[in-house]
Design a protein around this motif. Structure first.
Motif, mmCIF file in Angstrom:
data_model
loop_
_atom_site.group_PDB
_atom_site.id
_atom_site.type_symbol
_atom_site.label_atom_id
_atom_site.label_comp_id
_atom_site.label_asym_id
_atom_site.label_seq_id
_atom_site.Cartn_x
_atom_site.Cartn_y
_atom_site.Cartn_z
ATOM 1 N N ARG A 366 44.769 18.215 -21.931
ATOM 2 C CA ARG A 366 45.089 19.558 -21.469
ATOM 3 C C ARG A 366 45.451 20.446 -22.662
ATOM 4 N N ILE A 367 45.189 21.728 -22.495
ATOM 5 C CA ILE A 367 45.604 22.713 -23.485
ATOM 6 C C ILE A 367 46.686 23.582 -22.856
ATOM 7 N N GLU A 368 47.792 23.709 -23.546
ATOM 8 C CA GLU A 368 48.940 24.435 -23.022
ATOM 9 C C GLU A 368 49.411 25.480 -24.033
ATOM 10 N N TYR A 369 50.028 26.545 -23.522
ATOM 11 C CA TYR A 369 50.614 27.589 -24.363
ATOM 12 C C TYR A 369 52.117 27.392 -24.450
ATOM 13 N N LEU A 370 52.681 27.683 -25.612
ATOM 14 C CA LEU A 370 54.131 27.570 -25.774
ATOM 15 C C LEU A 370 54.855 28.669 -24.999
ATOM 16 N N ALA A 371 54.307 29.877 -25.003
ATOM 17 C CA ALA A 371 54.962 31.027 -24.369
ATOM 18 C C ALA A 371 55.002 30.863 -22.850
ATOM 19 N N ALA A 372 56.177 31.119 -22.267
ATOM 20 C CA ALA A 372 56.336 30.977 -20.821
ATOM 21 C C ALA A 372 55.412 31.913 -20.056
#
Length: 382
Positions: A366-372
């Motif tokens: 999976r690819i995830e972003y740090l920013a909420a």
């Protein structure tokens, strides 16, 4: 915002975007840097001659507008070129590590322009005692600042106790601003960050103090006698792990047993509260993303070696396209992670996807972003 507008509070009108930067909904860091250098190449000969004619103050509005348009949050100033030849332009992160990292990426992409040198940090002055700084009606001179240095052997830094007649009271804020400007003039931005530790304000140690203009000699001798090494922000990594009593298999990345990061501050905020995590790279068009995959992927292989090989392969493809860089990773109980700073939006993601598949990463990655506020973009990589 420019250095001058930060220091004096001067507001600048934004520079209209050139036609080449109109269109994409996302103004990526790569586009911002390319736009800046396209603008600067066009004005460089005129700016050079203006500085030669000792009229550099007339460039303030034009430079501020361009920096605010393309690379907000970075501070700027003109100065002498390398070896005092020609002129220089500095874009600085002013001691803020995410912005220092991006300032260095800006510098690496600089074109070769005759007579110009480009820096990503404020440079030390050859004669830091020979100038004054005015804020409002108040003038500050280096000779007015008295410091008592205390060597911190463990942290390999020099702590300071500082006194100035205006250190307390209503002018305390101006005093603190000027203090750090003077330290940068003495050591340069990276030198201040590396060698200066904690700073206390007061006159308790005034009897053992020395003029701030003599501090550089003291620090240089301290560094030389102890063989301390210089580190720059964009090459300084931190190791970390989640303590056993804090491990939570139901929260993002709180299963980490061993990790490293080029910029741990934002990650620490994420680990503390993912729902409120902010990405400090976003205002300049970059994004912190990470790949998440099942730790069972390693099997009987060495996790550090396997992850390292994947990181190097993806990082090489990103670097070739000036589209991003590897900034960390971790091995966890359930899942493992690889962190990237991406400079070119979806184009960077596409490069990561192709490189990760070629490196044999599992389909469930999976690819995830740090920013909420970008977390909803998390998805399967393939």
């Amino acid at each position: 915002m420019s250095f001058l507008s930060r220091l004096f509070g001067k507001k600048q009108e934004p520079l209209p975007a050139p036609a080449s930067t109109e269109g994409p909904a996302e103004f990526t860091f790569k586009q911002r840097v390319e736009g800046f250098w396209e603008w600067f190449e066009g004005v460089a000969p005129r700016f050079y001659q203006t500085i030669e004619d000792k009229q550099s103050t007339t460039l303030t509005d034009e430079t501020s507008s361009a920096v605010d348009r393309f690379l907000p949050r970075l501070a700027w100033n003109y100065g002498p070129g390398e070896n005092r030849r020609g002129h220089s332009l500095t874009l600085s992160g002013e001691g803020i590590k995410p912005e220092q990292i991006l300032a260095e990426e800006w510098r690496k992409r600089a074109p070769k322009l005759e007579g110009w040198t480009f820096y990503a940090e404020r440079q030390a002055s050859p004669d830091p005692g020979d100038f004054t700084i005015r804020i409002g009606e108040i003038e500050f001179k280096p000779i007015e600042f008295w410091v008592t240095p205390v060597i911190d052997e463990e942290e390999e830094r020099v702590d300071l106790s500082v006194w100035h007649p205006l250190a307390d009271g209503e002018n305390k804020g101006a005093f603190q601003t000027v203090l750090f400007l003077f330290l940068d003039e003495i050591f340069g931005e990276y030198g201040t960050g590396r060698w200066i530790g904690s700073i206390d304000i007061g006159k308790d140690k005034l009897a053992q103090s020395l003029p701030i203009t003599e501090l550089k000699e003291f620090v240089e001798e301290t560094v030389r006698s102890r063989a301390w090494k210089m580190h720059v922000p964009f090459d300084l990594w931190s190791g970390y792990r989640i303590p056993e009593d804090k491990i939570d298999l139901n929260r993002p990345r709180l299963d980490t047993i061993s990790g490293s990061s080029l910029c741990f501050g934002p990650l620490a905020g994420f680990l503390d509260n993912p729902a409120a995590a902010e990405d400090p790279f976003c205002p300049l068009g970059a994004n912190w993303i990470y790949l998440s995959f099942n730790s069972s992927f390693f099997g009987d292989r060495n996790p550090v070696d396997v992850r390292g090989d994947i990181e190097e392969r993806i990082d090489a493809q990103l670097a070739a396209a000036q589209a991003g860089k590897h900034i960390g990773g971790a091995i966890g109980i359930q899942r493992s992670y690889i962190d990237f700073l991406v400079f070119d939006g979806q184009r960077s993601i596409d490069i990561i996807r192709e490189s990760a598949r070629a490196a044999g990463m599992p389909d469930e990655t999976r690819i995830e972003y740090l920013a909420a506020d970008k977390r909803q973009r998390g998805r399967r990589l393939f």
